[in-house]
Design a protein around this motif. Structure first.
Motif, mmCIF file in Angstrom:
data_model
loop_
_atom_site.group_PDB
_atom_site.id
_atom_site.type_symbol
_atom_site.label_atom_id
_atom_site.label_comp_id
_atom_site.label_asym_id
_atom_site.label_seq_id
_atom_site.Cartn_x
_atom_site.Cartn_y
_atom_site.Cartn_z
ATOM 1 N N GLU A 18 -4.944 12.794 -10.503
ATOM 2 C CA GLU A 18 -4.656 11.559 -11.233
ATOM 3 C C GLU A 18 -3.719 11.822 -12.407
ATOM 4 O O GLU A 18 -3.814 12.862 -13.051
ATOM 5 C CB GLU A 18 -5.952 10.957 -11.782
ATOM 6 C CG GLU A 18 -6.868 10.426 -10.707
ATOM 7 C CD GLU A 18 -7.986 9.596 -11.281
ATOM 8 O OE1 GLU A 18 -7.689 8.576 -11.919
ATOM 9 O OE2 GLU A 18 -9.145 9.974 -11.098
ATOM 10 N N HIS A 37 -5.132 -0.945 -9.006
ATOM 11 C CA HIS A 37 -4.261 0.221 -8.933
ATOM 12 C C HIS A 37 -4.896 1.384 -9.674
ATOM 13 O O HIS A 37 -5.554 1.202 -10.690
ATOM 14 C CB HIS A 37 -2.892 -0.079 -9.555
ATOM 15 C CG HIS A 37 -2.115 -1.111 -8.813
ATOM 16 N ND1 HIS A 37 -2.176 -2.442 -9.119
ATOM 17 C CD2 HIS A 37 -1.270 -0.999 -7.767
ATOM 18 C CE1 HIS A 37 -1.390 -3.115 -8.289
ATOM 19 N NE2 HIS A 37 -0.831 -2.265 -7.466
ATOM 20 N N GLY A 38 -4.656 2.573 -9.175
ATOM 21 C CA GLY A 38 -5.114 3.776 -9.856
ATOM 22 C C GLY A 38 -3.921 4.571 -10.351
ATOM 23 O O GLY A 38 -2.828 4.032 -10.512
ATOM 24 N N THR A 39 -4.145 5.865 -10.564
ATOM 25 C CA THR A 39 -3.071 6.724 -11.052
ATOM 26 C C THR A 39 -2.953 7.996 -10.214
ATOM 27 O O THR A 39 -2.643 9.055 -10.719
ATOM 28 C CB THR A 39 -3.288 7.088 -12.532
ATOM 29 O OG1 THR A 39 -4.529 7.800 -12.658
ATOM 30 C CG2 THR A 39 -3.286 5.866 -13.420
ATOM 31 N N ARG A 40 -3.214 7.882 -8.912
ATOM 32 C CA ARG A 40 -3.160 9.068 -8.051
ATOM 33 C C ARG A 40 -1.813 9.232 -7.370
ATOM 34 O O ARG A 40 -1.083 8.271 -7.132
ATOM 35 C CB ARG A 40 -4.260 8.999 -6.994
ATOM 36 C CG ARG A 40 -5.650 9.145 -7.580
ATOM 37 C CD ARG A 40 -6.677 9.409 -6.488
ATOM 38 N NE ARG A 40 -8.017 9.381 -7.003
ATOM 39 C CZ ARG A 40 -8.636 10.446 -7.521
ATOM 40 N NH1 ARG A 40 -8.017 11.603 -7.579
ATOM 41 N NH2 ARG A 40 -9.864 10.343 -7.970
ATOM 42 N N ASP A 79 0.860 -1.175 0.000
ATOM 43 C CA ASP A 79 0.000 0.000 0.000
ATOM 44 C C ASP A 79 0.898 1.226 0.000
ATOM 45 O O ASP A 79 1.784 1.342 0.831
ATOM 46 C CB ASP A 79 -0.873 0.045 1.260
ATOM 47 C CG ASP A 79 -2.074 -0.862 1.150
ATOM 48 O OD1 ASP A 79 -2.440 -1.201 0.023
ATOM 49 O OD2 ASP A 79 -2.633 -1.201 2.194
ATOM 50 N N HIS A 133 -0.447 5.820 -5.725
ATOM 51 C CA HIS A 133 -0.505 4.573 -6.481
ATOM 52 C C HIS A 133 0.863 4.312 -7.094
ATOM 53 O O HIS A 133 1.592 5.244 -7.422
ATOM 54 C CB HIS A 133 -1.577 4.651 -7.566
ATOM 55 C CG HIS A 133 -2.965 4.592 -7.004
ATOM 56 N ND1 HIS A 133 -3.901 5.569 -7.246
ATOM 57 C CD2 HIS A 133 -3.568 3.691 -6.200
ATOM 58 C CE1 HIS A 133 -5.035 5.260 -6.617
ATOM 59 N NE2 HIS A 133 -4.854 4.128 -5.983
ATOM 60 N N PRO A 144 -3.977 2.804 -15.563
ATOM 61 C CA PRO A 144 -3.715 1.990 -14.371
ATOM 62 C C PRO A 144 -3.204 0.612 -14.774
ATOM 63 O O PRO A 144 -3.592 0.077 -15.813
ATOM 64 C CB PRO A 144 -5.081 1.876 -13.696
ATOM 65 C CG PRO A 144 -5.945 2.885 -14.340
ATOM 66 C CD PRO A 144 -5.357 3.196 -15.675
ATOM 67 N N LEU A 177 -8.334 6.745 -1.504
ATOM 68 C CA LEU A 177 -7.763 7.242 -2.749
ATOM 69 C C LEU A 177 -8.798 7.478 -3.841
ATOM 70 O O LEU A 177 -8.457 7.604 -4.996
ATOM 71 C CB LEU A 177 -6.706 6.266 -3.266
ATOM 72 C CG LEU A 177 -5.435 6.216 -2.443
ATOM 73 C CD1 LEU A 177 -4.540 5.084 -2.920
ATOM 74 C CD2 LEU A 177 -4.689 7.519 -2.520
#
Length: 186
Positions: free
Chosen positions: A116, A99-102, A48, A157, A94, A55
């Motif tokens: 993001e 998973h994201g893009t933050r 994490d 992320h 992502p 998020l």
């Protein structure tokens, strides 16, 4: 240093990095607007990056600075008031649904904002980001006194890549790649 109402910082020119919980910050040469980007952690990491924080929103309450992985950029201002911080990121999809893009942006002790680096698949925003080879995000903060300040970029992320940071005090002029990095006058 503020120059004509703007501070522009090459991402590879960070002043300090705090690598915690196995999360490292790597410079990747010959990539991005200023020839080097900083990758915020391993994109294949299982850890994490921002434990305990949600998020899915654009805003998070102030974060304890001794807990999270981050890089810091110092800058000097002559003016006070509202500022806009533009982060120039490599546009990414992502890695997967988990998973994201933050990533996080904080100035001094402001709240942490979570923009993001990605965009909805094949949206107009995505197409613009790809054509520019950059996703530009803006967060707004307040500077209460002139002098030394710090922008902090948090790993949220895995694998986000930052190209440059531009702090606008009201003097930024439009350009495709943003203003050239400002230097102190010594």
């Amino acid at each position: 240093m503020e120059d004509n109402g703007v501070v522009s910082i090459d991402a590879a020119g960070f002043h300090r990095k705090f690598e915690r919980h196995g999360i490292t910050f790597d410079k990747i040469a010959r990539y991005g607007f200023e020839d080097t980007v900083v990758q915020l952690g391993d994109p294949f990491a299982k850890a994490d990056f921002y434990p305990g924080l949600e998020l899915t929103s654009n805003y998070v309450a102030p974060a304890p600075l001794d807990r999270y992985p981050m890089i810091e950029y110092d800058f000097y201002s002559f003016t006070t008031g509202p500022i806009d911080v533009y982060t120039y990121m490599v546009p990414l999809f992502p890695l997967d649904d988990e998973h994201g893009t933050r990533y996080g942006v904080m100035v001094d002790r402001s709240p942490v904002y979570l923009p993001e680096a990605g965009a909805p698949y094949y949206s107009t925003l995505w197409i613009q980001s790809i054509m520019r080879n950059c996703r530009i995000n803006k967060t707004s903060h307040m500077i209460s006194e002139p002098g030394k300040h710090t922008v902090r970029i948090f790993a949220a992320h895995p694998g986000m890549m930052i190209q440059k940071i531009v702090i606008d005090f009201g003097g930024m002029k439009y350009s495709h790649m943003g203003p050239q990095p400002t230097k102190s006058r010594s």
